[in-house]
Design an enzyme around this catalytic site. Structure first.
Site, mmCIF file in Angstrom:
data_model
loop_
_atom_site.group_PDB
_atom_site.id
_atom_site.type_symbol
_atom_site.label_atom_id
_atom_site.label_comp_id
_atom_site.label_asym_id
_atom_site.label_seq_id
_atom_site.Cartn_x
_atom_site.Cartn_y
_atom_site.Cartn_z
ATOM 1 N N GLU A 18 -33.408 14.520 -103.566
ATOM 2 C CA GLU A 18 -33.074 15.161 -104.844
ATOM 3 C C GLU A 18 -33.532 14.254 -105.975
ATOM 4 O O GLU A 18 -33.238 13.059 -105.968
ATOM 5 C CB GLU A 18 -31.552 15.365 -104.909
ATOM 6 C CG GLU A 18 -31.074 15.920 -106.227
ATOM 7 C CD GLU A 18 -29.629 16.357 -106.157
ATOM 8 O OE1 GLU A 18 -29.229 17.020 -105.187
ATOM 9 O OE2 GLU A 18 -28.886 16.019 -107.084
ATOM 10 N N GLN A 244 -21.849 0.124 -109.571
ATOM 11 C CA GLN A 244 -21.603 1.463 -109.007
ATOM 12 C C GLN A 244 -20.238 1.559 -108.314
ATOM 13 O O GLN A 244 -19.725 2.659 -108.137
ATOM 14 C CB GLN A 244 -22.713 1.817 -108.012
ATOM 15 C CG GLN A 244 -24.044 2.050 -108.706
ATOM 16 C CD GLN A 244 -25.195 2.162 -107.721
ATOM 17 O OE1 GLN A 244 -25.117 1.665 -106.598
ATOM 18 N NE2 GLN A 244 -26.269 2.789 -108.154
HETATM 19 P P1 FAD Z 1 -17.632 25.612 -108.805
HETATM 20 O O1 FAD Z 1 -17.899 25.972 -107.410
HETATM 21 O O2 FAD Z 1 -17.617 26.715 -109.821
HETATM 22 O O3 FAD Z 1 -16.217 24.851 -108.822
HETATM 23 C C1 FAD Z 1 -15.791 24.165 -110.001
HETATM 24 C C2 FAD Z 1 -14.261 24.029 -109.965
HETATM 25 O O4 FAD Z 1 -13.662 25.307 -110.173
HETATM 26 C C3 FAD Z 1 -13.710 23.529 -108.626
HETATM 27 O O5 FAD Z 1 -12.584 22.742 -108.900
HETATM 28 C C4 FAD Z 1 -13.305 24.806 -107.904
HETATM 29 O O6 FAD Z 1 -12.245 24.572 -106.980
HETATM 30 C C5 FAD Z 1 -12.845 25.680 -109.071
HETATM 31 N N1 FAD Z 1 -13.081 27.107 -108.857
HETATM 32 C C6 FAD Z 1 -14.184 27.680 -108.324
HETATM 33 N N2 FAD Z 1 -14.069 29.021 -108.331
HETATM 34 C C7 FAD Z 1 -12.863 29.296 -108.892
HETATM 35 C C8 FAD Z 1 -12.174 30.490 -109.210
HETATM 36 N N3 FAD Z 1 -12.708 31.690 -108.935
HETATM 37 N N4 FAD Z 1 -10.942 30.389 -109.808
HETATM 38 C C9 FAD Z 1 -10.412 29.175 -110.092
HETATM 39 N N5 FAD Z 1 -11.033 28.013 -109.817
HETATM 40 C C10 FAD Z 1 -12.239 28.075 -109.237
HETATM 41 N N6 FAD Z 1 -24.466 19.295 -112.136
HETATM 42 C C11 FAD Z 1 -25.408 19.556 -113.054
HETATM 43 O O7 FAD Z 1 -25.091 19.669 -114.246
HETATM 44 N N7 FAD Z 1 -26.732 19.691 -112.704
HETATM 45 C C12 FAD Z 1 -27.137 19.572 -111.405
HETATM 46 O O8 FAD Z 1 -28.327 19.715 -111.122
HETATM 47 C C13 FAD Z 1 -26.153 19.310 -110.394
HETATM 48 N N8 FAD Z 1 -26.492 19.196 -109.088
HETATM 49 C C14 FAD Z 1 -25.519 19.056 -108.125
HETATM 50 C C15 FAD Z 1 -25.880 19.048 -106.767
HETATM 51 C C16 FAD Z 1 -24.894 18.955 -105.784
HETATM 52 C C17 FAD Z 1 -25.309 18.979 -104.320
HETATM 53 C C18 FAD Z 1 -23.529 18.845 -106.155
HETATM 54 C C19 FAD Z 1 -22.459 18.752 -105.085
HETATM 55 C C20 FAD Z 1 -23.165 18.830 -107.499
HETATM 56 C C21 FAD Z 1 -24.151 18.931 -108.503
HETATM 57 N N9 FAD Z 1 -23.828 18.955 -109.861
HETATM 58 C C22 FAD Z 1 -24.802 19.180 -110.813
HETATM 59 C C23 FAD Z 1 -22.450 18.734 -110.305
HETATM 60 C C24 FAD Z 1 -21.675 20.065 -110.484
HETATM 61 O O9 FAD Z 1 -22.278 20.879 -111.433
HETATM 62 C C25 FAD Z 1 -20.271 19.676 -110.932
HETATM 63 O O10 FAD Z 1 -19.600 18.984 -109.914
HETATM 64 C C26 FAD Z 1 -19.424 20.814 -111.461
HETATM 65 O O11 FAD Z 1 -18.277 20.221 -112.066
HETATM 66 C C27 FAD Z 1 -18.958 21.805 -110.398
HETATM 67 O O12 FAD Z 1 -19.987 22.586 -109.946
HETATM 68 P P2 FAD Z 1 -19.795 23.640 -108.724
HETATM 69 O O13 FAD Z 1 -21.001 24.432 -108.647
HETATM 70 O O14 FAD Z 1 -19.323 22.929 -107.533
HETATM 71 O O15 FAD Z 1 -18.599 24.508 -109.372
#
Ligand code: FAD
Length: 316
Positions: A18, A244
């Site tokens: 990545e 880190q």
């Molecule tokens: P979600 O799956 O939407 O979850 C976010 C939070 O909301 C969680 O606590 C979950 O439990 C809760 N939640 C989910 N659905 C619901 C619902 N329906 N009702 C109530 N609560 C809910 N960030 C960037 O900005 N750019 C990137 O390119 C990037 N790449 C990443 C790559 C990987 C492999 C990972 C693991 C993370 C990456 N991130 C990136 C970080 C990520 O955007 C953050 O961690 C963000 O805070 C959560 O994203 P998510 O897609 O997991 O969110």
């Protein structure tokens, strides 16, 4: 090729990497040269992260406020196009909910499809600097599960079908957190929310980095018990500096085992030794994961290649 097809066809674990798009100022050639060392290992695909532009408001002499761009990266689609122009490797741009309406996201999908890109990692995205909690754009998505659903619905829509484009054209990956997403009240709720992404149409999962494999194995067991059946790819990052030890737990809400922390601290005056300890730990993690039959190992490179190269050489 879609990541889901690569996973289905692969007989043994493979590495993926990545990269983070550069800030303004770097040339296309410099970017491509920074990736070049990884090509020796023929990664099956390269993920490219996505970041929102950051703005600030400045007060003008007449009392009004104007918006100014203070930080931006070359966007993920442009970086993917650059990679495809030089290397024969699949790309996986990250697509985030933050800062975009559902229609703007459809436009991004059209751009990706135009380039022949059929992989996406669908994420909510982080909150903006200075923002305590993520706030969705009006007309946009609040959670990654809504984004996945939106992508699948768009592909089933009349407008999309009229152009006779492939149903489920995009292979969609999503993120997960073996040590729980920092906003979730508990791991059970977080996994239930992960399941919403799977039910909405996600094809596979990539985890946040972790430094104790047991955390990952327990997480996979919990996910399977919760009815999540798709591949769960572990994400790894070797520690390379003592800083880190505090920075990563703060940024990503994760634990670093005592043994690793103590070893790094004891070597703090010897940068090369610190680097070696971090690399060796990650190598052991990677070998153990492969021995446990993981489908693939995803490496967060953060633009650095030396340690990851050493690990790839040892493990694949
Ligand atoms: P979600 O799956 O939407 O979850 C976010 C939070 O909301 C969680 O606590 C979950 O439990 C809760 N939640 C989910 N659905 C619901 C619902 N329906 N009702 C109530 N609560 C809910 N960030 C960037 O900005 N750019 C990137 O390119 C990037 N790449 C990443 C790559 C990987 C492999 C990972 C693991 C993370 C990456 N991130 C990136 C970080 C990520 O955007 C953050 O961690 C963000 O805070 C959560 O994203 P998510 O897609 O997991 O969110």
């Amino acid at each position: 090729m879609k990541v889901s097809e690569i996973l289905a066809q692969s007989k043994k674990a493979f590495p993926s990497i990545e990269i983070v798009p550069p800030l303004r100022g770097i040339t296309k050639n410099e970017l491509l040269e920074s990736i070049a060392p990884f090509m020796e290992f023929k990664p099956k695909y390269i993920n490219v992260t996505s970041h929102r532009d950051e703005f600030e408001f400045r007060e003008e002499p007449d009392g009004s406020f104007t918006r100014h761009l203070v930080r931006n990266r070359i966007n993920e689609t442009t970086v993917c196009a650059a990679i495809m122009s030089r290397y024969d490797v699949d790309v996986v741009p990250h697509l985030i909910c933050g800062g975009a309406t559902a229609e703007e996201i459809q436009s991004r999908l059209d751009n990706l499809e135009f380039l022949g890109i059929n992989n996406i990692l669908a994420l909510r995205g982080d909150s903006m600097t200075g923002e305590k909690r993520f706030s969705p754009t009006p007309g946009g998505y609040a959670y990654a599960s809504e984004l996945v659903k939106g992508i699948r619905e768009y592909q089933g829509s009349a407008v999309y079908q009229r152009n006779r484009r492939e149903d489920r054209y995009f292979c969609i990956g999503v993120g997960a957190y073996p040590e729980k997403h920092f906003e979730a009240p508990n791991i059970e709720t977080d996994i239930a929310n992960l399941k919403k992404k799977v039910d909405a149409g996600a094809d596979y999962i990539i985890t946040q980095m972790f430094f104790d494999n047991k955390v990952y194995y327990d997480f996979v067991d919990r996910c399977r018990a919760a009815g999540i059946g798709i591949p769960i790819i572990p994400g790894l990052k070797p520690l390379s500096t003592c800083r880190q030890i505090s920075a990563l737990p703060e940024a990503f809400s994760l634990d670093i085992p005592v043994e690793l922390t103590e070893a790094m601290k004891a070597a703090r005056d010897d940068k090369e030794e610190v680097y070696r300890i971090g690399t060796e730990w990650c190598t052991k993690q990677c070998k153990d994961l492969i021995a446990h039959g993981v489908p693939a190992v995803h490496f967060y490179t953060m633009g650095k290649s030396r340690n990851i190269m050493e690990i790839l050489r040892e493990c694949f």
